[in-house]
Design an enzyme around this catalytic site. Structure first.
Site, mmCIF file in Angstrom:
data_model
loop_
_atom_site.group_PDB
_atom_site.id
_atom_site.type_symbol
_atom_site.label_atom_id
_atom_site.label_comp_id
_atom_site.label_asym_id
_atom_site.label_seq_id
_atom_site.Cartn_x
_atom_site.Cartn_y
_atom_site.Cartn_z
ATOM 1 N NE ARG A 284 -4.947 -1.458 9.899
ATOM 2 C CZ ARG A 284 -3.854 -0.984 9.285
ATOM 3 N NH1 ARG A 284 -3.861 0.200 8.746
ATOM 4 N NH2 ARG A 284 -2.780 -1.711 9.225
ATOM 5 C CE LYS B 8 -2.141 -1.108 3.845
ATOM 6 N NZ LYS B 8 -1.436 -2.380 4.151
ATOM 7 N NE ARG C 119 5.769 -0.346 10.339
ATOM 8 C CZ ARG C 119 4.662 -0.398 9.601
ATOM 9 N NH1 ARG C 119 4.622 0.246 8.453
ATOM 10 N NH2 ARG C 119 3.618 -1.090 9.995
ATOM 11 N NE ARG D 182 7.550 -2.262 6.375
ATOM 12 C CZ ARG D 182 6.232 -2.171 6.476
ATOM 13 N NH1 ARG D 182 5.553 -1.570 5.522
ATOM 14 N NH2 ARG D 182 5.598 -2.694 7.498
HETATM 15 P P1 AP5 Z 1 4.805 -1.549 1.947
HETATM 16 O O1 AP5 Z 1 4.443 -0.794 0.725
HETATM 17 O O2 AP5 Z 1 5.530 -0.807 3.026
HETATM 18 O O3 AP5 Z 1 3.524 -2.336 2.517
HETATM 19 P P2 AP5 Z 1 2.191 -1.807 3.203
HETATM 20 O O4 AP5 Z 1 1.049 -2.489 2.524
HETATM 21 O O5 AP5 Z 1 2.179 -0.302 3.247
HETATM 22 O O6 AP5 Z 1 2.378 -2.462 4.636
HETATM 23 P P3 AP5 Z 1 2.307 -1.860 6.102
HETATM 24 O O7 AP5 Z 1 3.023 -2.857 6.955
HETATM 25 O O8 AP5 Z 1 2.815 -0.444 6.183
HETATM 26 O O9 AP5 Z 1 0.801 -1.877 6.326
HETATM 27 P P4 AP5 Z 1 0.072 -2.016 7.645
HETATM 28 O O10 AP5 Z 1 -1.298 -1.819 7.154
HETATM 29 O O11 AP5 Z 1 0.324 -3.248 8.412
HETATM 30 O O12 AP5 Z 1 0.745 -0.872 8.572
HETATM 31 P P5 AP5 Z 1 0.268 0.597 8.988
HETATM 32 O O13 AP5 Z 1 1.474 1.422 9.053
HETATM 33 O O14 AP5 Z 1 -0.884 1.031 8.168
HETATM 34 O O15 AP5 Z 1 5.696 -2.826 1.491
HETATM 35 C C1 AP5 Z 1 6.220 -3.719 2.451
HETATM 36 C C2 AP5 Z 1 7.607 -4.210 1.964
HETATM 37 O O16 AP5 Z 1 7.432 -4.980 0.777
HETATM 38 C C3 AP5 Z 1 8.588 -3.085 1.614
HETATM 39 O O17 AP5 Z 1 9.878 -3.448 2.002
HETATM 40 C C4 AP5 Z 1 8.482 -2.971 0.083
HETATM 41 O O18 AP5 Z 1 9.703 -2.522 -0.492
HETATM 42 C C5 AP5 Z 1 8.155 -4.406 -0.323
HETATM 43 N N1 AP5 Z 1 7.263 -4.462 -1.483
HETATM 44 C C6 AP5 Z 1 6.185 -3.672 -1.751
HETATM 45 N N2 AP5 Z 1 5.596 -4.033 -2.889
HETATM 46 C C7 AP5 Z 1 6.303 -5.099 -3.370
HETATM 47 C C8 AP5 Z 1 6.171 -5.945 -4.529
HETATM 48 N N3 AP5 Z 1 5.182 -5.749 -5.449
HETATM 49 N N4 AP5 Z 1 7.064 -6.961 -4.687
HETATM 50 C C9 AP5 Z 1 8.062 -7.169 -3.792
HETATM 51 N N5 AP5 Z 1 8.246 -6.388 -2.677
HETATM 52 C C10 AP5 Z 1 7.375 -5.385 -2.477
HETATM 53 O O19 AP5 Z 1 -0.313 0.314 10.466
HETATM 54 C C11 AP5 Z 1 0.540 0.009 11.553
HETATM 55 C C12 AP5 Z 1 -0.296 -0.107 12.826
HETATM 56 O O20 AP5 Z 1 -0.933 1.152 13.126
HETATM 57 C C13 AP5 Z 1 -1.467 -1.135 12.775
HETATM 58 O O21 AP5 Z 1 -1.058 -2.443 13.083
HETATM 59 C C14 AP5 Z 1 -2.412 -0.533 13.857
HETATM 60 O O22 AP5 Z 1 -1.975 -0.860 15.165
HETATM 61 C C15 AP5 Z 1 -2.247 0.974 13.671
HETATM 62 N N6 AP5 Z 1 -3.241 1.530 12.716
HETATM 63 C C16 AP5 Z 1 -2.976 2.101 11.498
HETATM 64 N N7 AP5 Z 1 -4.114 2.494 10.918
HETATM 65 C C17 AP5 Z 1 -5.131 2.156 11.750
HETATM 66 C C18 AP5 Z 1 -6.548 2.278 11.678
HETATM 67 N N8 AP5 Z 1 -7.164 2.819 10.618
HETATM 68 N N9 AP5 Z 1 -7.280 1.801 12.719
HETATM 69 C C19 AP5 Z 1 -6.689 1.257 13.811
HETATM 70 N N10 AP5 Z 1 -5.367 1.109 13.943
HETATM 71 C C20 AP5 Z 1 -4.587 1.559 12.920
#
Ligand code: AP5
Length: 235
Positions: free
Chosen positions: A87, A13, A159, A126
């Site tokens: 979410r 994402k 992270r 990552r």
């Molecule tokens: P990346 O693009 O960073 O993946 P992502 O989908 O953004 O994954 P996240 O881990 O950031 O998502 P998340 O939803 O778990 O975390 P968030 O920060 O939102 O890619 C990942 C890796 O893969 C990278 O190294 C990249 O280079 C590689 N990659 C990407 N695409 C690729 C491809 N096509 N092929 C190969 N490699 C690839 O949330 C964190 C925490 O915050 C949650 O757990 C929760 O506690 C809280 N939180 C956030 N939002 C909310 C909400 N709305 N409600 C409640 N709690 C929330």
């Protein structure tokens, strides 16, 4: 244009959002990035969110909804891409109600589909820049110098929630609480599904193809689901 990006942790994402906002001049609103910023600044909100994030649970809806409402208020007229929000179905309902109240709506939902076993390798490899937010991978997307951000020379970090143990909880949380949003949006918006287990450039090209049509249709007049060929497609 107002877009929601859905997908499991590690689906890509954040990676895809960066290209989308650059191409369509939109604001990238990542709930995870905003929470990490609040934590880094030691704010009350950041302190409240800390334990939930470190365990892979969701931060309570009331905290997130208020935080994201403030962020959305500041978005430019061109629109935004929401990454990580909503979410839960409750968050989506609140978002829709707030948008409707100001005569707006979500134009498209981009759903990145991927198997749990693929994301484990992505997440544990990552590395990101704490300064500019650039995202790398120790195998798939290496910086020019190991451990150093190409853009600003800052040391890259892992992270705290990117361990296998926490990821297992994040995936469980995703399947239970976030995946139902796909069905929610199929009833309330236009959903495009993308196979996210491909080269990032190919995923990006598929997304641009759909969004280009949406932009063209919007600029030609009003948009309806019937006008948008390929809605709810599998790509
Ligand atoms: P990346 O693009 O960073 O993946 P992502 O989908 O953004 O994954 P996240 O881990 O950031 O998502 P998340 O939803 O778990 O975390 P968030 O920060 O939102 O890619 C990942 C890796 O893969 C990278 O190294 C990249 O280079 C590689 N990659 C990407 N695409 C690729 C491809 N096509 N092929 C190969 N490699 C690839 O949330 C964190 C925490 O915050 C949650 O757990 C929760 O506690 C809280 N939180 C956030 N939002 C909310 C909400 N709305 N409600 C409640 N709690 C929330």
């Amino acid at each position: 244009m107002k877009v929601v990006l859905l997908g499991a942790p590690g689906a890509g994402k954040g990676t895809q959002c960066k290209s989308i906002v650059a191409r369509y001049n939109l604001l990238h609103l990542s709930s995870g990035d905003i929470l990490r910023q609040e934590r880094a600044e030691g704010t009350e909100l950041g302190k409240k969110a800390q334990d939930y994030m470190d365990s892979g649970a969701l931060v309570p809806d009331e905290i997130i909804i208020e935080m994201m409402a403030k962020a959305i208020e500041k978005a430019p007229a061109a629109g935004f891409v929401l990454d990580g929000f909503p979410r839960t179905v409750n968050q989506a309902i609140e978002l829709d109600q707030a948008l409707v109240a100001s005569g707006q709506k979500i134009d498209a939902v981009l759903n990145l589909e991927i198997d749990d076993n693929v994301v484990t390798k992505r997440i544990t490899g990552r590395r990101s820049c704490p300064e500019c937010g650039a995202v790398y991978h120790i195998e798939n997307l290496k910086p020019k110098t190991e451990g150093i951000c190409d853009k600003d020379g800052t040391e890259l970090v892992q992270r705290s929630d990117d361990t296998e143990e926490v990821l297992a909880n994040r995936l469980e949380t995703y399947h239970q609480q976030t995946e139902p949003l796909v069905d929610y949006y199929k009833k309330n918006s236009t959903v495009y599904n993308f196979d996210a287990d491909r080269n990032p450039d190919d995923v990006r090209a598929s997304m641009f193809e759909k969004l280009d049509v949406l932009v063209k249709t919007r600029s030609a007049g009003s948009v309806s689901n019937h006008e948008l060929r390929g809605a709810n497609d599998e790509i």
